[in-house]
Scaffold this motif. Structure first.
Motif, PDB file in Angstrom:
ATOM      1  N   ALA A   1       0.820  -1.208   0.000  1.00  0.00           N
ATOM      2  CA  ALA A   1       0.000   0.000   0.000  1.00  0.00           C
ATOM      3  C   ALA A   1       0.851   1.254   0.000  1.00  0.00           C
ATOM      4  O   ALA A   1       1.984   1.251   0.496  1.00  0.00           O
ATOM      5  N   ASP A   2       0.283   2.326  -0.567  1.00  0.00           N
ATOM      6  CA  ASP A   2       0.828   3.674  -0.455  1.00  0.00           C
ATOM      7  C   ASP A   2      -0.156   4.497   0.370  1.00  0.00           C
ATOM      8  O   ASP A   2      -1.372   4.313   0.263  1.00  0.00           O
ATOM      9  N   ALA A   3       0.386   5.389   1.181  1.00  0.00           N
ATOM     10  CA  ALA A   3      -0.494   6.209   2.007  1.00  0.00           C
ATOM     11  C   ALA A   3       0.158   7.554   2.278  1.00  0.00           C
ATOM     12  O   ALA A   3       1.386   7.695   2.201  1.00  0.00           O
TER      13      ALA A   3
END
Length: 327
Positions: free
Chosen positions: A317-319
């Motif tokens: 994931a990217d956040a």
């Protein structure tokens, strides 16, 4: 090839603590990390920021935080550059409680995948990475668990983890510590193993004992190591013949200092395999499968008292997170 930092880059007068921080979530056999790109050497992350990022309810959740930074910007990184000038990038690893740690074997593999994604390494040859435990070398390898050479799965990386040693000097291989584990009726002998960070390995009789152990609370180790210790509970599963010779197998759970029980620990897998190999005596295998709750890794004893760890790495994931205002 590793992409070197831009020689024209000028570090700011002081690192900056941002209000919002872009991060990537990744894991190696479910030992999970928040990864931060600080190739510019511009970030200042407080221990409270690390605790927030790793909080599984208030933050993103992880066992630790890894900041990829120029080795030249840290005293430990400059020591790595003196050891090997190719170690231009440094893995600044923080435990979930905000404390700095020497290194993390699963984290090194995930850092390698992160560096590939950022273009800091092209995935060919070796990635030479600085850590507080010294230089670590990483290379891409085939997944030995894949049913076929073209099977689709997460990439595997092999990490030359450096030297391992028995802290007691090998004079008492049965055990040099006493370990009380919640859920087990009596204290057990533990063998202290150093793999760049401290470990205490405890052998159990069977998988039922392994499942009965309560690692929600830290095991009590006596005498207490001066800098704390990770505690590995292991059940030897025997040996079998593989394509490359004799292979041993171990099942393991781990309580990591500053974190708690984790789904996997790379340095812990190395410590566990080398402890079981020591207990097995002459003729024991050099290669070991270590099964942890998060999957399986391969540990290999190398000539000269060194050890290699191989296993998968995944980015999930990217956040972008808003860091809380410091209290």
């Amino acid at each position: 090839m590793t992409a070197a930092p831009d020689p024209s880059r000028r570090a700011p007068a002081a690192p900056v603590r941002p209000e919002r921080l872009a991060v990537v979530k990744g894991h190696g056999t479910e030992n999970d990390f928040v990864l931060v790109d600080d190739r510019a050497g511009a970030l200042d992350l407080l221990p409270a920021d690390v605790r927030f990022l790793t909080d599984r309810r208030a933050g993103l959740g992880a066992d630790g935080v890894i900041r990829l930074a120029p080795s030249a910007d840290l005293p430990e990184g400059r020591a790595c550059l003196a050891e090997d000038a190719a170690a231009v990038w440094f893995m600044d690893y923080r435990n979930a409680d905000g404390t700095a740690a020497e290194m993390c074997g699963n984290g090194v593999r995930v850092t390698a995948l992160f560096a590939e994604r950022l273009g800091a390494w092209d995935g060919a040859g070796e990635l030479v990475l600085g850590t507080r435990a010294g230089v670590r070398r990483v290379r891409r390898v085939l997944d030995p668990t894949a049913p076929a050479a073209d099977a689709v799965g997460p990439p595997w990386y092999a990490v030359e983890m450096g030297a391992w040693r028995l802290v007691g000097g090998g004079t008492d291989t049965a055990g040099d510590a006493e370990v009380h584990v919640h859920g087990l009726p009596v204290a057990r002998p533990g063998l202290s193993v150093d793999v760049g960070n401290p470990h205490t390995v405890v052998a159990l009789a069977d998988v039922r004992e392994l499942e009965a152990a309560d690692l929600a609370a830290a095991p009590q180790v006596s005498p207490a190591p001066p800098h704390g210790t990770n505690v590995e509970l292991v059940v030897p599963l025997g040996e079998h013949s593989g394509p490359d010779g004799l292979v041993g197998e171990v099942r393991m759970r781990v309580h990591e200092r500053g974190v708690g029980e984790t789904r996997s620990c790379g340095t812990g897998a190395c410590a566990a395999a080398m402890a079981v190999r020591t207990w097995a005596g002459a003729g024991a295998p050099d290669a070991w499968w270590v099964h942890v709750p998060g999957g399986t890794v391969q540990v290999t004893a190398l000539p000269g008292g060194r050890v290699e760890l191989a296993g998968p790495a995944v980015l999930v994931a990217d956040a972008v997170l808003a860091l809380p205002t410091p209290s």
